[in-house]
Design a protein around this motif. Structure first.
Motif: not given
Length: 445
Positions: A182-183, A189-193, A201-206, A220-221
């Motif tokens: 899990v990332w 903050r949210e991870i942007i795909a 899409t945005k999510s807290l975990a990938v 995103e840095m």
């Protein structure tokens, strides 16, 4: 006792047998030895009191199987690795050459098989068997689990990417069961795909071993965490720092700043740059500003790439008014912002302000209540430079008196004008009457 000696003599013969014999032949011989040699005594058949329980243990720990048999009589208990069809122990004697195995008996009805420092090859089905006819047995499974571990040689490290570019972060882990990856972002903050079928899409975990990031922006840095878990504690993680590079950008909140002579003033520039930039101040003529007793320069980091530059100028002098530049430079480029500092007149005091401050008391002078456009006449009246005449206020008179005096003067002026017009009209009437008496016929004709 004679029968027991005969059993172990046969086992010794078995150990001296040629190694060319197959596993099936060896197991057959052992089964014959166990079943033909073990007798039974007593009227009651042996029975198991409790079922043999499955055991799950982490690699490197000890595993224990407990078999409880009542009415054993002259029968014997054997431990067998069922999936491998290998006899491990008979009664209290270990048959296998594995020195990590041991068997204990409490001299009543409980037999215990202990496997120390469990390894993955110990995983499988174990059997507690009694040599009745037909034989009685119960089985249990030994599950060997391994906590997750990051495979560093196959996992990404810190990465530098230009703004607008893409990044591929990879995380591999070993363990049993297979770990789940899990990332997450370290700052929460949210991870942007942006390569998803439905756009951004945005999510807290990938989830997944690979994290794809495209069209990267400076927001995103930061640090990304790869977390591996499989239900066996502890979970493990690795931190990867993603650096997004871009040339400096300067924003000036106030490009025009005014301050009175002799006061302190603060100039501010907001800088965004990655990698970290060199920031400094200079005058518009190129003269660099150095920190001293009148110039104080500070920098405050607001994020990985954002810095606020602050220049404080103390006790402004005439030479300080003019242009100032905040400059930022890094390996990609540079930027500058300009601030113009101008002299601002101090606020002028008004009559009401002086009264609020107590300036109308005996300690103050009446001249302080005059505006810069007013002069004091010899007879004590105030004469404005625009030519208007005001009667001086007595000490302690309210402002309404001055307003009433002004209204009275306006009414007097109107009366004077009307009186003048009246006398002028009377004069014209008298002139007309004289002309009629002097030239009556001419006028009448």
């Amino acid at each position: 006792m004679t029968r027991t000696k005969d059993i172990f003599n046969r086992i010794e013969i078995f150990h001296k047998a040629p190694l060319s014999r197959s596993l099936v032949e060896i197991l057959s011989i052992l089964s014959v030895v166990i079943l033909s040699s073990f007798g039974h005594a007593g009227a009651f058949e042996p029975d198991f009191v409790f079922p043999l329980e499955n055991v799950t243990v982490a690699a490197g720990r000890d595993a224990t199987f407990t078999c409880v048999v009542n009415n054993l009589g002259g029968y014997r208990v054997a431990w067998i690795k069922a999936d491998a069809k290998a006899i491990l122990a008979i009664h209290e004697h270990v048959i296998t050459n594995n020195d990590r195995l041991s068997v204990t008996h409490n001299d009543f009805n409980t037999w215990t098989l202990v496997i120390r420092n469990v390894k993955m090859e110990d995983r499988g089905q174990y059997m507690c068997q009694v040599n009745t006819d037909p034989m009685k047995m119960q089985t249990a499974f030994l599950e060997v689990v391994i906590p997750p571990d990051i495979i560093y040689e196959e996992t990404s490290g810190d990465m530098m990417v230009p703004e607008g570019g893409s990044a591929k972060l990879v995380c591999k882990a070993r363990g049993y069961p297979k770990p789940k990856i899990v990332w997450r972002r370290e700052d929460g903050r949210e991870i942007i795909a942006r390569n998803a079928p439905h756009g951004k899409t945005k999510s807290l975990a990938v989830e997944g071993e690979t994290l794809w990031l495209s069209k990267l922006t400076r927001s995103e840095m930061g640090a990304y965490l790869c977390i591996a878990s499989n239900g066996v504690p502890p979970s493990v993680s690795k931190r990867m720092k993603l650096q997004v590079h871009f040339h400096p950008l300067i924003q000036v909140p106030n490009q025009l700043v005014g301050a009175p002579y002799g006061t302190d003033v603060t100039l501010i520039c907001n800088v965004e740059a990655s990698p970290k930039a060199i920031n400094y101040w200079q005058r518009e003529n190129g003269e660099m500003i150095i920190t001293n007793d009148r110039y104080a320069m500070t920098e405050t980091e607001n994020s990985m790439y954002a810095v606020q530059m602050v220049l404080v100028i103390k006790k402004l002098q005439k030479a300080d008014f003019g242009g100032f530049k905040c400059i930022s430079k890094n390996s990609i480029g540079d930027a500058e912002g300009t601030i113009r500092l101008y002299q601002m007149e101090p606020p002028k005091s008004t009559k009401n302000q002086h009264r609020q401050n107590g300036d109308d008391d005996n300690g103050g002078s009446s001249e302080n209540n005059l505006s810069t456009n007013d002069d004091l006449h010899e007879n004590g009246n105030i004469i404005n430079k625009n030519g208007r005449l005001y009667k001086g206020l007595q000490s302690g008179e309210p402002d309404e008196m001055n307003s009433s005096a002004n209204n009275g003067r306006l009414a007097a002026n109107h009366s004077i004008i009307l009186l003048f017009m009246f006398f002028q009209a009377m004069y014209m009437v008298s002139v007309a009457s004289a002309s009629i008496r002097r030239y009556p016929f001419s006028v009448l004709s």
